[in-house]
Write a protein that holds these residues in place. Structure first.
Motif, short mmCIF file in Angstrom:
data_model
loop_
_atom_site.label_atom_id
_atom_site.label_comp_id
_atom_site.label_asym_id
_atom_site.label_seq_id
_atom_site.Cartn_x
_atom_site.Cartn_y
_atom_site.Cartn_z
N ALA A 11 0.81 -1.21 0.00
CA ALA A 11 0.00 0.00 0.00
C ALA A 11 0.84 1.26 0.00
O ALA A 11 0.37 2.33 -0.32
N MET A 12 2.09 1.14 0.41
CA MET A 12 2.93 2.33 0.50
C MET A 12 4.37 1.96 0.21
O MET A 12 4.88 0.99 0.75
N SER A 13 5.02 2.71 -0.64
CA SER A 13 6.44 2.44 -0.93
C SER A 13 7.30 3.10 0.12
O SER A 13 6.93 4.11 0.70
N LEU A 14 8.46 2.51 0.36
CA LEU A 14 9.37 3.02 1.37
C LEU A 14 10.45 3.87 0.73
O LEU A 14 11.07 3.46 -0.25
N CYS A 15 10.64 5.04 1.29
CA CYS A 15 11.70 5.92 0.78
C CYS A 15 12.94 5.66 1.61
O CYS A 15 13.19 6.34 2.60
N THR A 434 1.07 8.94 7.78
CA THR A 434 2.50 9.28 7.88
C THR A 434 2.96 9.50 9.31
O THR A 434 4.16 9.50 9.58
N LYS A 435 2.01 9.72 10.23
CA LYS A 435 2.28 10.01 11.65
C LYS A 435 2.90 11.38 11.86
O LYS A 435 3.34 11.70 12.97
N VAL A 518 6.83 4.52 7.94
CA VAL A 518 5.55 3.80 8.05
C VAL A 518 5.43 2.83 6.88
O VAL A 518 5.73 3.19 5.74
N ILE A 519 5.05 1.60 7.17
CA ILE A 519 4.72 0.65 6.12
C ILE A 519 3.29 0.18 6.31
O ILE A 519 2.73 0.28 7.41
N GLU A 520 2.68 -0.30 5.23
CA GLU A 520 1.32 -0.81 5.29
C GLU A 520 1.27 -2.21 4.69
O GLU A 520 2.09 -2.56 3.83
N TRP A 521 0.30 -2.98 5.17
CA TRP A 521 0.07 -4.31 4.62
C TRP A 521 -1.39 -4.68 4.84
O TRP A 521 -2.13 -3.97 5.53
N ASP A 527 -7.84 -6.49 6.13
CA ASP A 527 -7.84 -5.15 6.72
C ASP A 527 -6.49 -4.48 6.51
O ASP A 527 -5.44 -5.13 6.56
N THR A 528 -6.51 -3.17 6.32
CA THR A 528 -5.26 -2.41 6.23
C THR A 528 -4.63 -2.29 7.60
O THR A 528 -5.29 -1.89 8.57
N GLN A 529 -3.36 -2.65 7.68
CA GLN A 529 -2.60 -2.52 8.93
C GLN A 529 -1.37 -1.66 8.68
O GLN A 529 -0.87 -1.60 7.56
N ARG A 530 -0.91 -1.01 9.74
CA ARG A 530 0.29 -0.19 9.63
C ARG A 530 1.31 -0.63 10.66
O ARG A 530 0.98 -1.23 11.67
N GLY A 531 2.53 -0.26 10.39
CA GLY A 531 3.60 -0.50 11.33
C GLY A 531 4.70 0.52 11.15
O GLY A 531 4.80 1.16 10.09
#
Length: 786
Positions: A11-15, A434-435, A518-521, A527-531
């Motif tokens: 869901a989100m790429s890591l920079c 993004t927090k 932040v990463i998503e899975w 369900d969308t989860q974040r970490g």
């Protein structure tokens, strides 16, 4: 155990390119001693502006002076706040920037409060200087002379968690030990013993030592009630003390007082009195809301038997002081908002929502806040800001900015913080994806939310909310980021430019620490989860690192992305791992009533896959850790998966029935309501849902554990009794599994209150455990004292 689900998805790429640094000189590991000994802003200690806005008082804990464990029995006996142990009162001149420690590193000092004329700063302290905690006393710092003096009084003062409330220039409201018990009688009641009996003293020969608990269902009015906590902890007298004469005037005696607030004109006080727990196993408490005129008015109840949380603090005076609004809370409560006149009349319900399981999982909803005009009451509900007309004419969603979590700033506990005179309110806004956090402007006419700025920081200390200056123009708040420990900042005017008001631990700032993204899975259930994925200090792109997963079931711990050390306490600072070559994942998890154990697996394991997919984590070197409910979460995961090569369970347990049945020395039964209607998520008793209790007890699945486990537990833990850790160790040992159990005698539930030597040992021991099992040297590294 405190009181808030396709195994692949992107869901989100890591920079991460900007995180790569030269690898020829890896940063030095952060020394455990440096972390534990650094000063910290004290918990539950909001800063205090002087009335003219020129000085800011705040509390700093000197951890070099706090060697021994914080003994809960001694805290109860002396009246000290545990957050005031080894703490000092500091003052910053906001004009010159000068900072000074006015209590001089002597004793234990906390709860600063300015007199209305700004000439005195009152605070609570034990300044005896002895090795043992002494009784709490009321002290004064004189602004003109800079001198300290104790208020001479016969008052037996105790910490009441409501702060010190000045009624005029020379008198303030304080909490006292209940007059019918006194200091020693209260302490005995908290320990479940008779006054004058020392439980640590061997009984005389031939003495009967039986402590008898009983319940007689045939007794008149008998109900199968069991208290989650000792409700008499709240018993106290509320009184005014004249700081000139020491004269005491009691407002309430031997009441279970939850919280107290003053009206804006300081002419009346409102407080809540706990009357009873509503229903066995529910964890729901009923409070009366009482108003009393000062200095000598009689108390009058404006609302009886209100459903509140355990602290009874979800109520507020209107800006004019003529009404009180409150919000019901608790496992049996709907989300209702009420308003009542202090002069009498029936309370009016101005908003109502039937609480869903999703809403209930948040446990607490937050207090209501008046608008500056006193016409509306605002509150946060399920991600949206609502507004209810105080006259009962309607309530509706007022603002719901996408992906933004709002925090209302409650100026002096009376109205929204409005620097522009009531046209708008300044609020804290955090991007849930993004927090990033900053201030935003809330238009009080339209509900439009306009960002003022946003930054990679986290606002808010441990139990410390923003504080607004008496003239309503400035706000002081705690802010931190991954490279800088928490400090106080002040903003005024357009709020665009911060002024740093403290520099508590400069030696820890700006080191080469690990950074996070932040990463998503997607969970197994979609369900969308974040970490928060923490990269090792000195990260090299393309290199895989051992990964430690931190868990706490049901919590969005990715919100710790911008915390210093990615944790609330020094003993949990994750930079000690990031600077030792570890990546870390703070994994969020969605849990449901009846299925927390399997929900943990569904939520967390796909997150580990995501960290591996990002090219950071080594899939063959994954560990897991957690504290309290996080310790339970840790055991749940290693009982369901073999992918973890090491685990550290801190203050955790594995037996839901054992947790349910714990009995404290005073006869309270903390685990019962916790399991039935609280964080345990069983939804009822073991006789109603036997299979739930069994299926969510990882203790019954210890035969499936393949992961080496280190258990860390306090020998006097009163939230998760040590027998629950004992049985996990005993079971794993019986099954021939690799397990080490470090039980720290004399220590309680939270490691932040442990003695320094034990904190140092437990953290060093945890590092050594992960080094042994995730770095592949196969050698057990001994902790100090082994």
């Amino acid at each position: 155990m405190i009181l808030r689900r396709s195994l692949a998805a992107v869901a989100m790429s890591l920079c991460v390119a900007g995180l790569a640094v030269a690898a020829d000189a890896p940063p030095a590991p952060l020394a455990v001693q440096d972390v534990l000994m650094a000063p910290t802003l004290a918990a539950y200690s909001p800063p205090a502006f002087s009335p003219d806005g020129k000085l800011l008082a705040y509390v700093v804990t000197d951890n070099t002076r706090r060697h021994d464990a914080i003994d809960s029995k001694e805290v109860a006996r002396t009246g000290l706040g545990w957050f005031g142990v080894a703490a000092d009162i500091w003052i910053t001149d906001l004009t010159t920037g000068e900072r000074r420690n006015i209590t001089g590193s002597t004793g234990h000092n906390w709860s600063p409060s300015w007199s209305p004329d700004g000439q005195m700063l009152a605070f609570l302290a034990d300044r005896s200087g002895g090795p043992k905690l002494g009784p709490a006393r009321l002290w004064i710092w004189e602004r003109a002379s800079g001198k300290l003096h104790e208020v001479e009084s016969q008052a037996e003062i105790r910490e009441g968690f409501t702060g010190l409330l000045w009624t005029n220039d020379h008198s303030l409201i304080v909490s006292l030990f209940p007059s019918d018990l006194g200091r020693e009688g209260y302490a005995a009641a908290m320990e479940g013993r008779k006054a004058g009996v020392d439980p640590d003293k061997p009984p005389a020969p031939g003495t009967v030592t039986a402590k008898v608990f009983e319940f007689d269902p045939t007794a008149p009015g008998a109900t199968p009630m069991t208290d989650q906590v000792n409700l008499d902890f709240w018993r106290r007298d509320l009184a005014t003390i004249d700081v000139r004469s020491g004269e005491i005037h009691r407002l309430a005696t031997s009441k279970r007082i939850g919280w107290a607030y003053l009206s804006s004109d300081r002419r009346r006080v409102a407080y809540t009195v706990e009357t009873k727990a509503e229903k066995a196993g529910a964890g729901q408490y009923l409070y009366d809301v009482i108003v009393q005129d000062l200095p000598g008015g009689s108390p009058r109840t404006i609302a009886p038997a209100v459903r509140f949380n355990l602290y009874g603090d979800s109520f507020r005076f209107s800006p004019s002081g003529d009404r009180i609004a409150w919000r019901t809370e608790g496992p049996l409560a709907d989300d209702d908002l009420w308003v009542a006149s202090i002069s009498g009349g029936a309370p009016k319900r101005i908003a109502h929502t039937t609480v869903t399981e999703h809403m209930r999982s948040r446990f607490e909803f937050g207090p209501p806040v008046w608008d500056p005009a006193g016409k509306n009451v605002l509150f946060l509900r399920d991600g949206a800001l609502w507004r209810a007309a105080a006259d009962g004419s309607g309530a509706a969603s007022f603002a719901a900015p996408k992906n933004i979590e709002l925090e209302l700033i409650d100026a002096r506990r009376q109205a929204l913080f409005s620097p522009d005179g009531g046209r708008s309110a300044a609020v804290i806004a955090t991007n849930s994806a993004t927090k990033r956090t900053g201030f935003a402007r809330l238009d009080l006419a339209s509900g439009a939310v306009t960002p003022i700025f946003e930054e990679d920081k986290r606002y808010g200390g441990y139990g410390t909310e923003p504080t607004v200056s008496p003239d309503g123009s400035s706000v002081a708040y705690v802010a931190e980021d991954p490279l800088h420990p928490p400090d106080l900042y002040v903003r005024s005017g357009d709020l665009a430019q911060p002024k740093q008001a403290s520099e508590v631990a400069p030696a820890l700032a700006k080191r080469p620490f690990g950074r996070a993204e932040v990463i998503e899975w997607k969970s197994v259930d979609g369900d969308t989860q974040r970490g928060a994925l923490v990269y090792p200090a000195g990260y090299e792109k393309g290199k895989r690192y051992p990964l430690i997963v931190k868990v706490y079931g049901g919590a969005s711990i990715s919100n710790d992305l911008n915390r210093f050390g990615y944790a609330t306490a020094a003993v949990e600072n994750l930079q000690v791992y990031a600077t030792r070559g570890y990546a870390l994942l703070l994994a969020d998890s969605n849990l449901h009533v009846g299925t927390p154990m399997v929900d943990l697996m569904k939520s967390v394991l796909p997150g580990i896959d995501k960290a591996v997919e990002a090219g950071v984590a080594d899939p063959d070197r994954v560990g897991v850790t957690g504290h309290s409910y996080g310790g339970y979460s840790t055991l749940c995961l290693i009982a369901q998966s073999t992918r973890f090569k090491a685990a550290v369970m801190r203050a955790g347990m594995g037996n839901m029935i054992g947790q349910y049945g714990q009995l404290a020395p005073d006869g309270t039964n903390y685990g019962l309501a916790w399991a039935e209607s609280g964080q345990g998520r069983m939804g009822g008793s073991p006789w109603e849902f036997r299979d739930r209790y069994l299926e969510n007890s990882p203790y019954l699945y210890l035969d499936r554990v393949k992961t080496p486990l280190l258990i860390i537990h306090g020998g006097k833990d009163d939230a998760v009794p040590p027998y629950l850790a004992d049985e996990v160790f005993s079971g794993l040992r019986r099954l021939g599994k690799e397990v080490t159990y470090a039980r720290y005698e004399g220590e309680g539930h939270w490691e932040g209150t442990w003695g320094t030597a034990n904190q140092l040992d437990s953290l060093t021991r945890s590092i050594a455990w992960f080094d042994r099992h995730l770095k592949g040297d196969g050698t057990a590294k001994k902790a100090p004292g082994d």
